[in-house]
Design a protein around this motif. Structure first.
Motif, mmCIF file in Angstrom:
data_model
loop_
_atom_site.group_PDB
_atom_site.id
_atom_site.type_symbol
_atom_site.label_atom_id
_atom_site.label_comp_id
_atom_site.label_asym_id
_atom_site.label_seq_id
_atom_site.Cartn_x
_atom_site.Cartn_y
_atom_site.Cartn_z
ATOM 1 N N GLY A 97 33.352 51.051 43.635
ATOM 2 C CA GLY A 97 34.381 50.094 43.998
ATOM 3 C C GLY A 97 33.933 49.145 45.074
ATOM 4 N N ILE A 98 34.889 48.339 45.517
ATOM 5 C CA ILE A 98 34.645 47.355 46.570
ATOM 6 C C ILE A 98 35.972 47.083 47.266
ATOM 7 N N GLY A 99 35.905 46.800 48.575
ATOM 8 C CA GLY A 99 37.115 46.491 49.334
ATOM 9 C C GLY A 99 36.860 45.395 50.342
ATOM 10 N N TRP A 100 37.903 44.636 50.633
ATOM 11 C CA TRP A 100 37.819 43.549 51.598
ATOM 12 C C TRP A 100 38.945 43.691 52.615
ATOM 13 N N ALA A 101 38.641 43.374 53.873
ATOM 14 C CA ALA A 101 39.657 43.287 54.908
ATOM 15 C C ALA A 101 39.571 41.899 55.537
ATOM 16 N N GLY A 127 35.714 39.792 39.275
ATOM 17 C CA GLY A 127 34.388 39.191 39.209
ATOM 18 C C GLY A 127 33.522 39.608 40.392
ATOM 19 N N ALA A 128 34.147 39.727 41.567
ATOM 20 C CA ALA A 128 33.395 40.149 42.753
ATOM 21 C C ALA A 128 32.927 41.596 42.632
ATOM 22 N N LEU A 129 33.765 42.465 42.038
ATOM 23 C CA LEU A 129 33.344 43.848 41.806
ATOM 24 C C LEU A 129 32.177 43.895 40.832
ATOM 25 N N GLU A 130 32.258 43.119 39.766
ATOM 26 C CA GLU A 130 31.183 43.107 38.782
ATOM 27 C C GLU A 130 29.880 42.603 39.401
ATOM 28 N N ALA A 131 29.962 41.572 40.243
ATOM 29 C CA ALA A 131 28.763 41.048 40.903
ATOM 30 C C ALA A 131 28.174 42.076 41.867
ATOM 31 N N ALA A 132 29.050 42.798 42.589
ATOM 32 C CA ALA A 132 28.567 43.835 43.497
ATOM 33 C C ALA A 132 27.857 44.946 42.737
ATOM 34 N N ALA A 133 28.374 45.298 41.562
ATOM 35 C CA ALA A 133 27.731 46.323 40.745
ATOM 36 C C ALA A 133 26.328 45.886 40.336
ATOM 37 N N GLU A 134 26.188 44.641 39.944
ATOM 38 C CA GLU A 134 24.870 44.148 39.540
ATOM 39 C C GLU A 134 23.909 44.104 40.718
#
Length: 405
Positions: free
Chosen positions: A212-216, A226-233
């Motif tokens: 996963g991914i999280g932002w504060a 899209g940001a999660l998919e980019a982080a996975a790559e």
């Protein structure tokens, strides 16, 4: 009131509510405890929280059958200079933090097995239906004690029309994916990439993981998926199918004034996310919620429940202070190299150290004078240090006086 004749309703049957029911039956000896949970346990889908750092808080054997699927040594922090980098870029820093009682879990299974164990102890579960405003009023009238563990915003503050009291801060997306995680199964990874937040890959086995991914803060992507998919790559874990991705908003911790965690006229108490507690540095809220529920049960057992807001604040104070400063390394500086130096200083500490023991973190950072000087050479960090030192960073002195009476 004769404690053995007291009754309690617990609103919400996730980990904080289950901990409240456990505490009330084992520590306070309530004659009747009823848990109201809007979902069925064999159908529940947990949005987040597959890593539990202190599983000693959960009264179940730590077996895969109970949902404890990966006994980890700790976590690896990887700090990069940003998201716009070559896929083969090396991290600026790699730091290992330890977590002896930590597990990557199947939280649905944990909650189901925990609820079954409580049901065997004569806790009454009413599941599969949300509590309506009218039913909430009836519950408050019918039970001696009401513990609201219904999350954010809580049923209690909904009933009062006061949901604006909460502040959700971290938006997190996660999913379970299949892949090869054997290289870091025992030390799951967190990826810090120049924004206020992080991505993660938490293996449950060699072949599947929660990612996963999280932002504060204020800077959020226009396209979360899209940001999660980019982080996975970027970080070499499988891209999850969008249909499998959960999204949640996490309280910023504390997002609720402590005086609003107890309503003496109705004997209503708020725990966990309902009380607005979470770690504002990394978003963790499971162990915090369980601890708040056990604290409340102990105070009720001792006849000191009126001190709950003050005691809850005291329980969380060191964690909040440290999180306020640690988050400053992101927010005030926006310098990945400085964050990398801080991460290196933390290498070998425990999760408990870096979330709940400011002195341990301060000693490590002070052992790197250049890093310490760079950290405090900023007006924003100086304001944070002053706020932490004077306890004026979150609530005013007038509010403090209300729950410290």
């Amino acid at each position: 009131m004769d404690e053995t004749q007291s009754t309690a309703a617990v609103l919400g049957g996730s980990v904080s509510g289950l901990a409240a029911a456990t505490g009330l039956t084992r520590r306070a000896n309530f004659s009747r405890v009823t848990v109201y949970e809007r979902q069925e346990y064999d159908e529940k889908r947990v949005d987040c929280g597959e890593a539990i750092n202190d599983t000693t808080l959960i009264p179940l054997a730590k077996t895969p059958e109970n949902g404890f699927v990966n006994d980890v040594d700790g976590f690896q922090l990887r700090v990069y200079d940003g998201t716009d980098r070559p896929l083969d870029a090396r991290p600026l820093a790699t730091s290992n933090v330890n977590c002896e009682p930590g597990y990557i879990c199947e939280r649905d299974v944990i909650e189901r097995r925990w609820a079954a164990a409580l049901e065997a102890r004569d806790v009454d579960f009413r599941t599969g239906r949300s509590v309506s405003p009218d039913e909430y009023a009836e519950i408050v009238e019918s039970y001696d004690y009401v513990v609201d563990a219904s999350g954010q915003p809580s049923l209690t503050l909904k009933a009062m029309g006061n949901t604006r009291a909460y502040t959700g801060d971290m938006v997190a997306l996660n999913a379970t994916v299949e892949g090869d995680f054997s290289a870091y199964r025992n030390r799951p990874r967190l990826f810090f990439e120049g924004y206020v937040g992080y991505a993660w890959a938490f293996p449950k086995s060699d072949g599947h993981a929660n990612v996963g991914i999280g932002w504060a803060g204020d800077r959020r992507p226009d396209d979360y998926f899209g940001a999660l998919e980019a982080a996975a790559e970027r970080n070499s874990f499988p891209v999850p199918d969008r249909a499998d991705v959960n999204i949640a908003t996490i309280p910023r911790g504390p997002s609720l004034d402590p005086v609003e965690t107890y309503y003496p006229e109705q004997n209503v108490f708020l725990v966990g996310d309902a009380a607005g507690i979470a770690n504002r540095y990394q978003g963790e809220g499971i162990c915090q919620g369980i601890r708040s529920a056990y604290l409340l049960a102990d105070l009720i057992a001792d006849g000191n429940e009126s001190t709950y807001p003050r005691k809850l604040s005291a329980l969380m104070r060191s964690e909040y202070r440290l999180a306020q400063l640690m988050r400053g390394a992101w927010v005030e500086h926006e310098d990945p190299k400085l964050l990398a130096s801080v991460a290196e200083a933390l290498d070998g500490l425990t999760i408990d150290d870096i979330t709940r023991r400011p002195a341990a973190v301060a000693r490590r950072v002070a052992s790197r004078p250049r890093t310490a000087i760079d950290l405090i050479a900023d007006a924003g960090m100086i304001r944070r240090l002053y706020g932490v030192a004077t306890d004026s960073w979150e609530y005013t002195a007038e509010r403090d006086a209300r729950y410290n009476r």
